[in-house]
Design a protein around this motif. Structure first.
Motif, PDB file in Angstrom:
ATOM      1  N   LEU A 244     -13.722 -59.219  -2.772  1.00 20.53           N
ATOM      2  CA  LEU A 244     -12.410 -58.715  -2.396  1.00 20.53           C
ATOM      3  C   LEU A 244     -11.882 -57.741  -3.444  1.00 20.53           C
ATOM      4  N   VAL A 245     -12.090 -58.079  -4.707  1.00 15.89           N
ATOM      5  CA  VAL A 245     -11.645 -57.205  -5.803  1.00 15.89           C
ATOM      6  C   VAL A 245     -12.384 -55.872  -5.730  1.00 15.89           C
ATOM      7  N   LEU A 246     -13.694 -55.936  -5.525  1.00 15.92           N
ATOM      8  CA  LEU A 246     -14.485 -54.706  -5.452  1.00 15.92           C
ATOM      9  C   LEU A 246     -14.058 -53.856  -4.260  1.00 15.92           C
ATOM     10  N   TRP A 247     -13.785 -54.506  -3.140  1.00 17.59           N
ATOM     11  CA  TRP A 247     -13.330 -53.765  -1.959  1.00 17.59           C
ATOM     12  C   TRP A 247     -12.080 -52.951  -2.276  1.00 17.59           C
ATOM     13  N   ALA A 248     -11.123 -53.567  -2.957  1.00 21.64           N
ATOM     14  CA  ALA A 248      -9.871 -52.888  -3.264  1.00 21.64           C
ATOM     15  C   ALA A 248     -10.103 -51.713  -4.220  1.00 21.64           C
ATOM     16  N   ILE A 249     -10.944 -51.928  -5.236  1.00 24.93           N
ATOM     17  CA  ILE A 249     -11.232 -50.859  -6.196  1.00 24.93           C
ATOM     18  C   ILE A 249     -11.966 -49.708  -5.512  1.00 24.93           C
ATOM     19  N   SER A 250     -12.993 -50.055  -4.733  1.00 19.67           N
ATOM     20  CA  SER A 250     -13.808 -49.033  -4.059  1.00 19.67           C
ATOM     21  C   SER A 250     -12.974 -48.220  -3.076  1.00 19.67           C
ATOM     22  N   ARG A 251     -12.060 -48.892  -2.388  1.00 21.83           N
ATOM     23  CA  ARG A 251     -11.219 -48.191  -1.427  1.00 21.83           C
ATOM     24  C   ARG A 251     -10.413 -47.092  -2.105  1.00 21.83           C
ATOM     25  N   GLU A 252      -9.841 -47.390  -3.271  1.00 16.78           N
ATOM     26  CA  GLU A 252      -9.041 -46.392  -3.979  1.00 16.78           C
ATOM     27  C   GLU A 252      -9.907 -45.279  -4.558  1.00 16.78           C
ATOM     28  N   LEU A 253     -11.071 -45.632  -5.083  1.00 16.84           N
ATOM     29  CA  LEU A 253     -11.965 -44.617  -5.630  1.00 16.84           C
ATOM     30  C   LEU A 253     -12.428 -43.650  -4.545  1.00 16.84           C
ATOM     31  N   CYS A 254     -12.755 -44.179  -3.370  1.00 18.41           N
ATOM     32  CA  CYS A 254     -13.195 -43.323  -2.254  1.00 18.41           C
ATOM     33  C   CYS A 254     -12.057 -42.434  -1.768  1.00 18.41           C
ATOM     34  N   LEU A 255     -10.850 -42.995  -1.748  1.00 20.22           N
ATOM     35  CA  LEU A 255      -9.684 -42.195  -1.359  1.00 20.22           C
ATOM     36  C   LEU A 255      -9.483 -41.041  -2.333  1.00 20.22           C
ATOM     37  N   LEU A 256      -9.545 -41.333  -3.620  1.00 18.68           N
ATOM     38  CA  LEU A 256      -9.376 -40.288  -4.630  1.00 18.68           C
ATOM     39  C   LEU A 256     -10.451 -39.213  -4.504  1.00 18.68           C
ATOM     40  N   ALA A 257     -11.676 -39.634  -4.213  1.00 15.48           N
ATOM     41  CA  ALA A 257     -12.769 -38.666  -4.073  1.00 15.48           C
ATOM     42  C   ALA A 257     -12.528 -37.755  -2.873  1.00 15.48           C
ATOM     43  N   ARG A 258     -12.058 -38.318  -1.763  1.00 15.74           N
ATOM     44  CA  ARG A 258     -11.778 -37.492  -0.583  1.00 15.74           C
ATOM     45  C   ARG A 258     -10.658 -36.494  -0.867  1.00 15.74           C
ATOM     46  N   LEU A 259      -9.622 -36.949  -1.548  1.00 15.10           N
ATOM     47  CA  LEU A 259      -8.491 -36.078  -1.857  1.00 15.10           C
ATOM     48  C   LEU A 259      -8.888 -34.985  -2.853  1.00 15.10           C
ATOM     49  N   LYS A 260      -9.712 -35.364  -3.824  1.00 18.44           N
ATOM     50  CA  LYS A 260     -10.165 -34.371  -4.821  1.00 18.44           C
ATOM     51  C   LYS A 260     -11.031 -33.315  -4.155  1.00 18.44           C
ATOM     52  N   ALA A 261     -11.904 -33.748  -3.251  1.00 21.20           N
ATOM     53  CA  ALA A 261     -12.769 -32.801  -2.541  1.00 21.20           C
ATOM     54  C   ALA A 261     -11.932 -31.864  -1.668  1.00 21.20           C
TER      55      ALA A 261
END
Length: 347
Positions: A244-261
Motif C-alpha cells: 500500500l505504501v509503495l502504491w501511494a509513492i509510485s502513484r505520485e512519482l508517475c504523476l510527476l513524470a507525466r506532468l514533467k513530460a
C-alpha cells in the motif's frame, strides 16, 4: 423501462413494479437503490425476503420451482437474486424470462448485478425485464462531480461543507464513495450539524490510519525528510502493508513524470494538471515537487519503485521496508536544500 438512480424515488412514489434489475459497479449506490425499493415494498405489504446468490453450482430449476410453488396463504415476498455478472447462461436466461413474464403480484423480484455492457444490454432476458419491469442503471460519480456529491451528501446530514473541504475529502478517499460516506458519518457524530471547514477535515482524516499513506506522500512532495520518515515509521508500526505504501509513492512519482513530460513538450502546467485530474488543493504540493525533480530523476525513481515491487512480491531478495526507506531517501535527496536524513532503526 429504464431509469437512472436519480429517477428512482420519483418512480416509487407513483408505482411499484413486479421486477427490478439494479446494475452498476458502485456498491454504495447500488445498495442504496436496492434498499429504497425494499422499503417501498415493505410499505406495500411485502413481509418476507429471500436471497439467492448465483454461483457456479446454482440450480436455476430450483429457483423456478420455488417461484411457482407459493402457497395461497403465503404472505407477499421479496426475492433477491444476486449475479456476479449479467451473464446467467442459457438456462438462467430462460428461467428469468419465464419468471418475469409470469408476473406474480405477490412476488417482487429484485436482481442485482454489475454494469451492463452492450452485449448484456442487448440480451433477450434483459430486454424482457425492460419490457415487463424496470432496469435501474447506477452510474459512478465521476471525478469532476465527486466534491459536489460529497457536499450534497453532507447537507443531508446537516453538515455545511465548504468547497475546499469537499475537494480535500474527495482527494483523500480517491473516488471511494463508501469511504467518503463513512468519513461524513464520522464528522456528523463528532460535530453534529454545522459548518465543516478544510481544517476540520484535515483533523478528522489525520486520526485515521487509512489516510496516513497520503500524509506520507504529501511530506515526500513537500521535500520534508523528517516528517516523511516519521510517517513511514508510524505506518510500519501500525502494520500497514508495504504494498500500500509503495502504491501511494509510485502513484505520485508517475504523476510527476507525466506532468514533467507534458511541460517539456510545451503543454501549459494548468492544462496538464487538469488533464491528469490533479485536485485543486493538491496542486501546490505537486508544483513544489516539480521544481525539484528532473525527468531523468523521476524515471530512475520509478524504476527503483518497480524493483521494490518485485521484492514485495518475493520475486527478488531484500527487505521491503528498507527498500522503501532507500526509495524515499533518493526522492528526498532530489531536494537541493536537503541536508540530512533522519536515521531509521530497523525493528
Amino acid at each position: 423501462m429504464k431509469l437512472n438512480a436519480q429517477e428512482l424515488t420519483n418512480h416509487l412514489s407513483r408505482e411499484l413494479a413486479s421486477v427490478y434489475l439494479i446494475a452498476g459497479d458502485e456498491p454504495l449506490l447500488v445498495s442504496e437503490a436496492l434498499r429504497e425499493i425494499q422499503v417501498r415494498a415493505i410499505q406495500s405489504g411485502f413481509e418476507n425476503r429471500e436471497q439467492h446468490i448465483v454461483d457456479k453450482g446454482f440450480r436455476w430449476v430450483d429457483l423456478e420451482s420455488d417461484m411457482q410453488n407459493l402457497s395461497l396463504f403465503s404472505s407477499k415476498r421479496i426475492v433477491e437474486l444476486r449475479l456476479h455478472a449479467p451473464r446467467p447462461g442459457d438456462q438462467g436466461s430462460r428461467t428469468m424470462r419465464a419468471i418475469v413474464e409470469r408476473s406474480d403480484p405477490d412476488t417482487l423480484l429484485l436482481i442485482v448485478t454489475t454494469k451492463l455492457d452492450k452485449a448484456a444490454s442487448n440480451s433477450v432476458w434483459i430486454k424482457c425485464i425492460e419490457k415487463h419491469g424496470v432496469i435501474i442503471q447506477v452510474w459512478p460519480i465521476d471525478r469532476a462531480r465527486f466534491p459536489g456529491w460529497i457536499r450534497q451528501r453532507a447537507s443531508v446530514l446537516g453538515l455545511d461543507m465548504s468547497v475546499s473541504a469537499s475537494e480535500l475529502l474527495a482527494g483523500r478517499v480517491e473516488g471511494n464513495l463508501l469511504a467518503a460516506d463513512q468519513e461524513l458519518q464520522k464528522l456528523f457524530m463528532l460535530l453534529g450539524e454545522g459548518r465543516v471547514s478544510e481544517e476540520i477535515v484535515l483533523e478528522s482524516v489525520a486520526s485515521n490510519t487509512r489516510f496516513d499513506v497520503f500524509r506520507l506522500t504529501d511530506a515526500m512532495l513537500a521535500g520534508d525528510s523528517k516528517r516523511t520518515m516519521k510517517v513511514l515509521y508510524g505506518l510500519r508500526t501500525e502494520g500497514i502493508q508495504p504494498a500500500l505504501v509503495l502504491w501511494a509513492i509510485s502513484r505520485e512519482l508517475c504523476l510527476l513524470a507525466r506532468l514533467k513530460a507534458a511541460s517539456l513538450s510545451g503543454e501549459k502546467e494548468m492544462v496538464a494538471m487538469q488533464r491528469n485530474q490533479v485536485w485543486r488543493n493538491h496542486q501546490p504540493l505537486v508544483r513544489k515537487a516539480l521544481k525539484r525533480f528532473e525527468i531523468k530523476e523521476l524515471t530512475s525513481l520509478i524504476m527503483r519503485a518497480s524493483e521494490v515491487d518485485r521484492i514485495i512480491k518475493g520475486m527478488l531478495k531484500g527487505d521491503a521496508w528498507n527498500e522503501l526507506i532507500n526509495l524515499l531517501m533518493d526522492a528526498l535527496a532530489s531536494n537541493p536544500q536537503q541536508k540530512s536524513i533522519v536515521p531509521w532503526r530497523a525493528t
